[in-house]
Every structure is written in C-alpha cells, then in structure tokens.
Design a protein around this motif. Structure first.
Motif, PDB file in Angstrom:
ATOM      1  N   GLU A   1      29.542  42.226  11.468  1.00 26.83           N
ATOM      2  CA  GLU A   1      30.171  43.378  12.112  1.00 26.83           C
ATOM      3  C   GLU A   1      29.230  44.590  12.166  1.00 26.83           C
ATOM      4  O   GLU A   1      29.485  45.619  11.537  1.00 26.83           O
ATOM      5  CB  GLU A   1      31.490  43.729  11.416  1.00 26.83           C
TER       6      GLU A   1
ATOM      7  N   CYS B   1      27.235  34.999  18.999  1.00 29.49           N
ATOM      8  CA  CYS B   1      28.297  35.838  18.424  1.00 29.49           C
ATOM      9  C   CYS B   1      29.365  34.944  17.799  1.00 29.49           C
ATOM     10  O   CYS B   1      29.794  33.955  18.413  1.00 29.49           O
ATOM     11  CB  CYS B   1      28.944  36.701  19.502  1.00 29.49           C
TER      12      CYS B   1
ATOM     13  N   ASP C   1      35.047  42.811  18.617  1.00 30.41           N
ATOM     14  CA  ASP C   1      35.255  43.223  19.995  1.00 30.41           C
ATOM     15  C   ASP C   1      34.801  42.098  20.930  1.00 30.41           C
ATOM     16  O   ASP C   1      33.603  41.824  21.067  1.00 30.41           O
ATOM     17  CB  ASP C   1      34.443  44.510  20.233  1.00 30.41           C
TER      18      ASP C   1
ATOM     19  N   VAL D   1      31.403  39.648  15.480  1.00 26.38           N
ATOM     20  CA  VAL D   1      32.002  40.807  16.165  1.00 26.38           C
ATOM     21  C   VAL D   1      33.506  40.606  16.335  1.00 26.38           C
ATOM     22  O   VAL D   1      33.991  39.481  16.450  1.00 26.38           O
ATOM     23  CB  VAL D   1      31.361  41.069  17.556  1.00 26.38           C
TER      24      VAL D   1
ATOM     25  N   GLN E   1      26.808  52.359  19.210  1.00 31.98           N
ATOM     26  CA  GLN E   1      27.116  50.953  19.514  1.00 31.98           C
ATOM     27  C   GLN E   1      26.268  50.486  20.682  1.00 31.98           C
ATOM     28  O   GLN E   1      25.655  49.420  20.639  1.00 31.98           O
ATOM     29  CB  GLN E   1      28.590  50.814  19.902  1.00 31.98           C
TER      30      GLN E   1
ATOM     31  N   SER F   1      25.628  37.372  15.185  1.00 33.86           N
ATOM     32  CA  SER F   1      26.411  38.549  14.810  1.00 33.86           C
ATOM     33  C   SER F   1      27.896  38.220  14.824  1.00 33.86           C
ATOM     34  O   SER F   1      28.374  37.492  15.687  1.00 33.86           O
ATOM     35  CB  SER F   1      26.102  39.726  15.741  1.00 33.86           C
TER      36      SER F   1
END
Lengths: 342, 295
Positions: B173, B41, B239, B237, B183, B235
C-alpha cells in the motif's frame, strides 16, 4: 562538503571525551573522606606509571591500594552498563529498555546469590563461580523477558516492556529473598548483590572488567549500523539487509556477559544503562555510531561521579552506589516515560 | 515474454487456531510469477492475504511452498544479497528516535557495506542524494523524522528503498498517507524507475553458477543483455483504478486464494469483482467518477 559529512566522531572528539573521563578519574581519586592534593595524586600516578618506588606515605597507600582500583572498577562498570543500555534501547526500539528496567540485573543477582548460597566455585579463580552464574542468569532472564514480550505484544511497546520488567523483577526478587532465608549464614554477602557497591574492588576485578569490556565493547561498537536499523524497526532492518536473528543473538549474549560480569563484581547497580544513553542522546542524537562511543565515556564518567557522591555525601558514612544511581535513575525514568506517552 | 524474475509456487501460510491444535490458512496454494520490467498489482478486499504475500516474499514470516528469484529459492540467499534483490516498503512506520531524514535514507545503503571492514562504495552519497532528490526530500534532509507527517515519512522510506537500489520493489500500500499530488508523483516515479536499466550485479553472475532446481524456469542466455530491464515492482493497492492504470498484470486475491491472474482487463472484470467484493464495483466507480464530468 555536505555529502561527504561523516556520521561518526572524529579522533579529536574521541580524544576530548577520553580527556574529560581521565580528568574525572583523577578528580575522583583525589576526593574522598580524606582529601589528597592534586599535585600529590599526580606525583603518585607518575611514579606508578614510570615504575619507580613509591614514597611510604598514607596518600600513596590510599590512592594505589584503595581508591584507584575502586575508581577504575567504577569507570569500567559504568562504561559497560551504559553500552548495554544503549544497545538494548536500539535493539528493542525502546528508550526505557535497560538491564535494571527489564529485570536482567536482578536475574544476574539471583545467579550470583545462588552461586554463593550453594557454594558454586570454579577451581583456581576466586570469583569465577558467581561470575559464570550471573552471566548465565542474565542471559536466561533476557530470553524469558523477550519471549514473553514478543508473545504478548510483538511491537514491544513501552508499556509491555515496563510491566514485564516490573513483574519479572518482583518474581526474581522473591526467589532471591527465599535464597537469603535459606542461606542465613551467607546473608551479608548475598545482600550486597542487591544493593550494589564497588567498595573494596581490586586490580584483578578491574582487569577482568577491562578484558570483558574490550571484547564485548568491540563487538557492540561494531554493530552500531545494525543497531541503527533496529532502532527504526526490526522489519526495516530486515529489508535493508541486516541479519536480524544473528544480530539479536549476538547483542543479547554480549549484553548478558557484560551485565553478568558487572553484577558479579559490583552487585546490581541500577539505571546507569537508562540514564546515560538518554543524556548522551540529547547531545549526540540517536545515531549509534556516535551514541555508543559517547556512552562508553559518558557511562564511566557518570558512575564515577555517582560513586563520589556515595562516598562523600554522608562521610564518613558511605552510601551504596546503587542508591545514588537509582535516585537519579527514577527521576530520569519518569521524564522519559512522560515524553514517550506524549 | 520477458525474463521471469520471481516465481511463487504453492505459497501457503497457516496460523494456529487458539481453540485447538488445528490451523487456518491465510494463504492457500498461491501461484504467480513476476516478469522483468513488469508492475504487478495485488488487489483484493481486506483480509484477502495481500500483506501476507508481501511478508512471505520479504522472508519475514514462515510459509510453505517456494519463492524463487531467477530459479533459486529466496531462502538460500544471505540477508545482504536479498536486500540487493528485494526492497520492501511496509504499510506503516513507527519511529521512536529522532534520526534525520538523511540518516534513515543512508541506512538503505547497508547492503553495499555489510561489514565494518568493507570499503564504502564511492557512489554511496551520490545514490543518497539522488534518492532524496527523486522523492522531493532534499530540502528537509536534516530534519528529524519525528517531526514529519505520515506522507513525508512514507516518502522517506521510499527514498531509503531507492537508495537501496534493489531489482524488485515490493510495496505494501505505497499510496498510504499520500495526498493526490504525491500519489500521482509516486506512480509516475515508479514507472520511471521501472524503465531505467538496473545496475549490473555480481549476484547475477553468482546466480548463474549456483545450482538451480531443474523444474524452475531458467533465464534465456540470449537475454543477458544489459539493455534488458531487470527491474520489476509488486505493489499491494486498494484503489482498483490505480491497478487498472498502472499494472501490467493483476493478482486478484480473496480469502487467501487466487481468484484471477492476468492483465487488468482480464482480471478486473465486473463479474470477478462483484463476486469478491459483494457489490457492483463498476457501478460504484462510475457513480464516483460521473460527478467529475463537466457540466
């Protein structure tokens, strides 16, 4: 079975399209300031195709020497311009992109006008000078417009395309006026390029159009899958494995050649590449595997009917074909723009 | 340690400054690697350069430095080869034409029939059906993409990626536009996808024959076993909880520079996050979650 469903047309459907186009061609050959009966027209065609000597009638003379070469040129020009429009609309992901809205046709007209004004010719081939110049200027116009568009707005939004097309067309038209001013003895010839007309077309014109359409059309049709990917977006095309740079270059060169040749033979005939793909897309959907072949037939049919209107509406007077296409095109343009804004 | 699939060395992206001839670095000497079977991530505040890393890996922007797949520079691959290695999901999707869901997903199979003369693989439609089913789109496969919500559209492009079946997913994202249910489904799906063995590729054999930079890491020949996962995910992200939960390793970026690279526990420390985000992220997260405690 659902999962075996094809996304391109069956030979039967393509045959049907060809039949409709052929029927329109025959109808357009029959109709004009002098109407010729269908049976007479078919007889002349049959004699010509079988190689037998024609009867010495005015109908045979009108059909073979005047109408057939003209209608053939109209058909091939319409097919070419519609294919160019569909390709550019896919490549630029914009349903308003077309040779006329982008100013490419005006650019090609300038090339042709310069060739006439400066007396640029190629030895042995009568209209090769204007043709080469028209192709060259069509390509240059596309490169200038797209470079500017990408610099101003990478997403190539509808507003950017329209504004740049208008500005570029105005700029090129002003140069064209300048050329006309300085080439007063050749004004009549040059003005023709700005109006668009296929009156007086010859079989040689039709042959050139056919060969160019055969080559360029095959290239563009073979790029249907790539154009589908571009129609979703350039980034998406790159992700799924399309060579975006090569595809763009091939499409731009091919479109320039087609528009250049069409303009050098028939002048600047606007909006065919805008109207036809828009109409056809309503029936076939946006998939270029169906859209492109349908445009090939649809563009030819549409322009043949426009030419017929131009010939018969005020007969014995004849309107330039560009006037008819522009009138229809302007209305369709507003409809597409309004839809895009929503 | 598993095989290293992707290696990013000295990645730098500069953009010209309008006022003069100089340029500003959006990414500055970024180094990291991606191992087989790993979910990496990329996190960091807005403007840290996260999407620029994605665009560099996708070969859609100019950069200096080197990005290699199994030791070979990505720039050396043809577009269709690259599409079988990397599948990139963009942040946003703007659609102009009314393609059907299935048509868009089908485009993901482009790399397997790159020319009109190439025979279409027999399992093409099967792969498309699978991708549609995985993303829950089978029931709306004939619908126009113009009629879909942002979340549905995101799932369509995810399905296109699954149909493309690359070895590495690069997702910018991916949870954008997705409600909580999707999600959760998305990240479970990615976990499942990651663990499944990647199909054997002829590219891999070609890569073994291709000349490789001696300084680049090489594959251990003993690991050329079909059972070893060959898939990996990068990825981006926002969050941090998602990164903490699903990432094997985290790349923490700030102002174009790497501020941490390692396991989530090593990188997402209170001190690291506070210095980058300028706030006590731990306290904020705890405050958010405390309201969910029973009672």
């Amino acid at each position: 079975m659902k999962h075996l469903r094809q996304d391109s047309f069956s030979p039967l459907t393509l045959g049907l399209f060809a039949l409709v186009t052929a029927a329109t061609l025959v109808f357009c050959v029959c109709t004009g300031s002098v109407s010729i009966p269908l049976s007479e027209t078919v007889r002349v065609f049959a004699r010509a195709l079988s190689g037998r000597a024609q009867e010495n009638t005015s109908a045979a003379s009108i059909i073979l020497n005047v109408r057939l070469p003209r209608v053939l040129c109209v058909l091939l020009t319409g097919s070419s311009l519609a294919l160019c429009g569909a390709s550019m609309q896919g490549l630029l992901k914009n349903s308003l992109a077309d040779g006329s809205t982008l100013g490419v046709s005006t650019g090609a007209s300038l090339g042709a006008a310069l060739a006439i004004a400066l007396g640029i010719t190629l030895p042995g081939i009568p209209f090769a000078g204007t043709m080469v110049m028209a192709i060259l200027f069509a390509f240059l116009s596309l490169i200038i417009i797209l470079t500017l568009a990408y610099r101003l707005d990478y997403s190539l939004s509808t507003n950017t395309i329209i504004l740049l097309g208008v500005i570029f067309s105005m700029f090129v038209s002003s140069i064209l006026s300048l050329v006309i001013t300085f080439a007063s003895d050749k004004v009549k010839n040059i003005v023709f390029w700005t109006m668009g007309s296929l009156a007086g077309s010859s079989y040689l014109n039709a042959l050139v159009l056919f060969i160019v359409l055969l080559i360029c059309g095959t290239i563009l049709l073979s790029l249907s899958r790539e154009l589908n990917a571009f129609a979703i977006g350039e980034a998406n095309a790159r992700t799924i494995g399309v060579n975006v740079r090569r595809t763009k270059l091939i499409v731009l060169i091919t479109v320039s050649v087609l528009i250049g040749v069409c303009v050098s033979i028939g002048g600047s005939i606007g909006f065919v590449g805008l109207v036809t793909p828009h109409m056809v897309r309503l029936i076939t959907g946006p998939n270029h595997k169906r859209l492109m072949p349908a445009c090939l037939f649809g563009g030819g049919t549409f322009l043949m009917l426009c030419d017929l209107v131009a010939r018969v509406l005020l007969r014995p007077l004849e309107l330039p074909i560009g006037v008819v296409t522009s009138m229809i095109g302007a209305v369709v343009f507003v409809i597409i723009y309004a839809k895009a804004r929503r | 340690m598993m095989d290293e699939l992707l290696n990013v060395q000295s990645l730098t992206v500069r953009v010209p400054i309008r006022s003069g001839a100089s340029s500003r670095a959006i990414l500055d000497d970024v180094n990291f690697s991606l191992a087989s079977g790993e979910h990496l991530c990329i996190v960091g505040p807005n403007g840290a350069g996260k999407s620029t890393i994605v665009n560099s890996i996708a070969q859609s922007i100019a950069y200096t430095g080197r990005i290699t797949y199994l030791g070979r520079d990505l720039k050396e691959y043809r577009s269709v080869q690259l599409a079988r290695i990397l599948g990139v999901l963009s942040q946003s999707h703007e659609i102009s034409y009314s393609f059907s869901v299935r048509e868009v997903v089908r485009m993901g199979r482009y790399a397997y029939t790159p020319t009109i003369f190439s025979p279409r693989p027999a399992d093409d439609e099967e792969k498309i059906d699978e991708a549609l089913s995985l993303t829950g789109l089978s029931s709306i496969e004939d619908r126009s993409v113009l009629t879909l919500s942002g979340g549905e559209l995101q799932r369509v492009f995810l399905a296109q990626l699954f149909a493309q079946d690359p070895q590495i997913l690069v997702l910018d994202e991916p949870a954008n536009h997705l409600d909580l249910q999707y999600q959760m489904q998305l990240f479970s799906l990615l976990e499942k996808w990651l663990k499944a063995p990647a199909p054997q590729r002829e590219d891999a054999a070609a890569l073994q024959r291709a000349p490789v930079d001696s300084s680049a890491p090489r594959r251990d020949s003993s690991s050329a076993d079909a059972s070893v996962p060959q898939r990996a995910i990068i990825s981006v992200v926002h969050d941090l909880s998602l990164a903490m939960t699903f990432a094997d390793r985290v790349l923490l970026l700030h102002e174009g520079r790497v501020r941490g690279f390692g396991t989530p526990k090593e990188v997402l420390t209170r001190e690291n996050l506070e210095s980058i985000y300028g706030m006590d992220v731990y306290a904020w997260m705890n405050r958010l979650l405390s309201n969910w405690q029973p009672g």
